[in-house]
Design a protein around this motif. Structure first.
Motif, short mmCIF file in Angstrom:
data_model
loop_
_atom_site.label_atom_id
_atom_site.label_comp_id
_atom_site.label_asym_id
_atom_site.label_seq_id
_atom_site.Cartn_x
_atom_site.Cartn_y
_atom_site.Cartn_z
N LYS A 1 2.55 9.83 0.48
CA LYS A 1 3.67 9.57 -0.42
C LYS A 1 3.15 9.16 -1.79
CE LYS A 1 6.77 10.14 2.86
NZ LYS A 1 7.50 9.08 3.52
N SER A 2 4.05 9.13 -2.76
CA SER A 2 3.63 8.75 -4.11
C SER A 2 4.15 7.39 -4.52
CB SER A 2 4.13 9.80 -5.12
OG SER A 2 5.54 9.90 -5.08
N SER A 3 4.93 6.73 -3.64
CA SER A 3 5.46 5.41 -3.97
C SER A 3 5.83 4.67 -2.69
CB SER A 3 6.68 5.54 -4.89
OG SER A 3 7.71 6.28 -4.25
N THR A 4 6.01 3.37 -2.85
CA THR A 4 6.48 2.54 -1.75
C THR A 4 7.34 1.43 -2.32
OG1 THR A 4 5.78 1.35 0.24
CG2 THR A 4 4.51 0.94 -1.75
N ASP B 1 11.04 2.67 0.73
CA ASP B 1 10.87 2.02 2.02
C ASP B 1 12.01 2.36 2.97
OD1 ASP B 1 8.48 0.86 1.48
OD2 ASP B 1 9.16 -1.21 1.58
N SER C 1 0.31 11.87 -4.68
CA SER C 1 0.10 11.70 -3.24
C SER C 1 -1.33 12.07 -2.90
CB SER C 1 1.07 12.58 -2.44
OG SER C 1 2.40 12.26 -2.74
N MET D 1 8.94 -1.63 -6.63
CA MET D 1 8.32 -0.36 -6.26
C MET D 1 6.90 -0.30 -6.79
SD MET D 1 9.83 3.49 -6.87
CE MET D 1 11.29 3.09 -5.92
N LYS D 2 6.03 0.32 -5.98
CA LYS D 2 4.67 0.62 -6.44
C LYS D 2 4.51 2.13 -6.37
CE LYS D 2 1.00 -1.93 -5.46
NZ LYS D 2 -0.15 -2.56 -4.75
N SER D 3 4.13 2.73 -7.49
CA SER D 3 4.02 4.19 -7.58
C SER D 3 2.67 4.59 -8.14
CB SER D 3 5.11 4.76 -8.49
OG SER D 3 6.40 4.48 -7.99
N SER D 4 2.24 5.80 -7.78
CA SER D 4 1.01 6.33 -8.35
C SER D 4 1.18 6.52 -9.85
CB SER D 4 0.66 7.67 -7.71
OG SER D 4 1.61 8.66 -8.09
N GLN E 1 0.85 -1.19 0.00
CA GLN E 1 0.00 0.00 0.00
C GLN E 1 0.88 1.24 0.00
OE1 GLN E 1 -3.45 0.04 -0.09
NE2 GLN E 1 -3.36 -2.19 -0.31
N ILE E 2 0.62 2.16 -0.91
CA ILE E 2 1.36 3.42 -0.94
C ILE E 2 0.85 4.29 0.20
CG2 ILE E 2 1.91 5.47 -2.30
CD1 ILE E 2 1.32 3.81 -4.82
#
Length: 637
Positions: A33-36, A41, A308, A581-584, A28-29
């Motif tokens: 924030k816009s990424s995880t 991290d 975000s 990575m997971k980003s918007s 989950q982002i």
């Protein structure tokens, strides 16, 4: 980023998803924030650790004998004093804004511009000091271009799919902020309209991000006399002499076309538009230091760009305000407590080993001539290595003394003036090559072509990049590849134009350079037009980072193979893991337009396809998703 089970059946078709797919399903982002994942991290972990530590200092549970850290804590408390910031409202900003409001005309602006530059205002002629690209022992004066509101010149082209929506967010943000600052509604809308009009006038004669990616093209030296002739409205010589205290013999102009058309903007009729542009930029710049509502409002546009979902909470925002102002102080605190000399020595040894492997590969290279090969080895042999943290704090921070009777903003403006005054006083002095461009608590690394030095802050030197709990093969697939990536920047399409002293100087034979450029073009072709969920990749924009990725992974692979018990499966899997990575979608679209780095999925998947060992390790054959025809594989270093 915790380890999840690897889908080994998928490794032949999509290494990235095989390694990261299980994590991606649950990741989950964070809303602010816009990424995880990956780099993000680690940054989040450090943020949490340091915020907890600083809270303990604030409550007296920990104490310090470091006078510079003590000043940081005073500033941190000011940033966290939301009641005082709320009570002060916009009052601390009035003097700063009045300097813009009181400007009368271009002549008045010219007279006050040196002070405005030293006070941190945006400028229509941004001036900076950096090492002279052709003589990096000395500083040169550079003239850049005014910043745009939209992310890139291409956003100003007709029918850009995102431009109008972004501008509407910008309008809403500024309107709300002007209302908070108690501007008259009609006067505020007039100000906004004029600012947007001026912004649009700035775009036509600027470079776009792809053009700027070839950063050696920014070196365009002009004699001071020739530079001064760019404008008949502003006296550049008078501005520069007042700013530096003396006159340079030359000015490096990053984008000459902008200056060739500058006077088209500097008309009497256009001054009101410029002044509105400067006032709104100034208001946005100071708002994060005022009330919390002002901070949240002033971030609406940047959150729209990044995707975000919400603003940071006030405590986290205060942490970033304070740690950014005292970045090297905070970096040394983090490094000494959480990294230490033992790890620093261990990683330094690893870097030296990677350089040794790289040297061996250069000597065995089958397309470089002996003359160019010798020059390349000399450059590699003189490469500087900075690991973990700098040996001492820069003297600038001794001047940062917090006045607790002043507001947060007033202290910040005082520090800005101190820092910029020190910065422009470097003119005429020898370049300080010991100063780090990143603090130790930043999760990143870099190569500086002007210094011929690679830098690895302490924050990146942890799992999944590096850990004593990981196998050496996994470490080489992580931090080893990052180390070799930064080394490779010395030999990418930009870095290869600088010699061992960091000077812009062609050390290639004509034939070798032509062949290298062909290989670089092949790398452009390999990535150009690749599809992502955010759109197509611009191969030319990301070529330098892709060359560094390819060289880094190839070199790290050779180092891993030289270790006892090498496990190439773990090597490639950790390479894919560090790019998890997971980003918007908004952030992905933005980066496709302006970032010189390729999308993380492609960084994980494309470079292994260029290496024969990947195919034998995972038994990949034609028809598998990770298969790339041998004729299409690109190997440069």
């Amino acid at each position: 980023m915790p380890k999840f089970p690897i889908n080994e059946a998928l490794e032949k078709d999509d290494l990235y998803l095989a390694v990261n797919g299980a994590w991606l399903k649950t990741a989950q982002i964070p809303a602010d924030k816009s990424s995880t994942g990956g780099f993000a991290d680690l940054a989040d972990q450090i943020e949490k650790i340091l915020m907890n530590d600083f809270a303990d200092f604030d409550l007296g549970k920990q104490t310090t004998t470091d006078p510079y850290f003590a000043q940081f804590m005073k500033y941190y408390r000011l940033a966290n004093n939301l009641d005082k910031r709320e009570a002060d409202g916009f009052k601390p900003a009035q003097a700063f804004l009045d300097k813009v409001r009181n400007l009368k005309d271009w002549t008045d602006y010219q007279d006050k511009l040196p002070d405005l530059i030293l006070s941190g205002y945006a400028s229509i002629i941004p001036l900076s000091l950096d090492p002279d690209m052709k003589n990096t022992q000395n500083y040169a004066l550079y003239a850049d271009v005014a910043p745009l509101i939209l992310p890139d010149k291409t956003y100003y082209q007709a029918n850009h799919e995102q431009a109008e929506a972004l501008l509407e967010v910008y309008r809403q943000m500024v309107t709300k902020l002007l209302d908070l600052a108690e501007y008259d509604a009609q006067a505020g809308q007039d100000l906004l309209k004029k600012a947007l009009d001026f912004d649009r006038q700035l775009a036509p004669h600027q470079k776009d991000s792809t053009q700027r990616a070839d950063y050696t093209k920014a070196y365009n030296p002009y004699s001071l006399t020739d530079f001064a002739e760019f404008s008949q409205v502003l006296d550049f010589k008078a501005i520069i002499e007042k700013l530096l205290g003396s006159l340079p013999k030359k000015v490096i102009v990053t984008e000459p076309e902008y200056y060739q058309h500058l006077d088209e903007l500097l008309t009497p009729e256009n001054f009101a538009n410029f002044k509105a542009w400067l006032e709104i930029k100034s208001l946005l710049a100071v708002s994060p230091y005022l009330t919390d509502q002002a901070r949240v409002t002033a971030g609406l546009y940047s959150r729209a760009l990044s995707g975000s979902k919400e603003a940071m909470n006030p405590q986290k925002a205060a942490y970033y305000l304070a740690s950014n102002q005292f970045d090297q102080v905070v970096g040394l605190y983090y490094a000494h407590k959480y990294f230490g000399p033992e790890a620093k020595a261990d990683v330094h040894h690893m870097v030296e080993k990677m350089i040794s492997v790289y040297k061996k590969r250069l000597l065995a290279n089958d397309w470089l001539s002996p003359a160019t090969k010798q020059k390349a080895v000399v450059k590699l042999s003189t490469l500087g290595i900075n690991v973990g943290y700098p040996e001492k704090l820069h003297p600038l921070y001794t001047k940062f003394v917090v006045n607790e009777n002043l507001s947060l903003l007033e202290n910040d403006l005082n520090f800005t003036k101190i820092a910029l005054t020190e910065y422009f006083q470097r003119f005429g002095k020898e370049v300080d090559r010991t100063r780090w461009g990143m603090p130790a608590h930043m999760v990143n690394a870099y190569y500086n072509p002007s210094f011929n030095v690679i830098v690895f802050p302490a924050a990146i030197l942890q799992a999944p990049f590096y850990s004593l709990k990981q196998s050496s093969s996994a470490n080489y697939g992580g931090i080893g590849a990052v180390i070799a990536h930064e080394i490779s920047h010395a030999f990418d399409n930009n870095g290869a134009q600088f010699d061992e002293f960091g000077n812009l100087n062609n050390w290639w034979t004509k034939e070798d350079l032509a062949h290298f450029q062909e290989l670089a073009q092949a790398m452009i072709k390999q990535f150009d037009g690749l599809e992502t969920e955010a759109g197509k990749v611009n191969g030319k924009l990301v070529v330098s980072e892709n060359i560094a990725d390819a060289g880094g992974l190839s070199c790290a692979l050779e180092a891993a193979k030289g270790e006892d018990g090498a496990n190439l499966k773990e090597f490639f899997e950790n390479w894919a893991r560090i790019w998890g990575m997971k980003s918007s979608l908004e952030r992905q679209k933005l980066l496709l337009s302006i970032d010189v780095h390729g999308p993380h999925v492609l960084r994980a998947n494309m470079q292994p396809k260029n290496l024969d060992d990947f195919y034998t390790t995972f038994d990949v054959h034609e028809g598998d998703g990770m298969w790339l025809d041998p004729k299409d594989r690109v190997n440069i270093w």
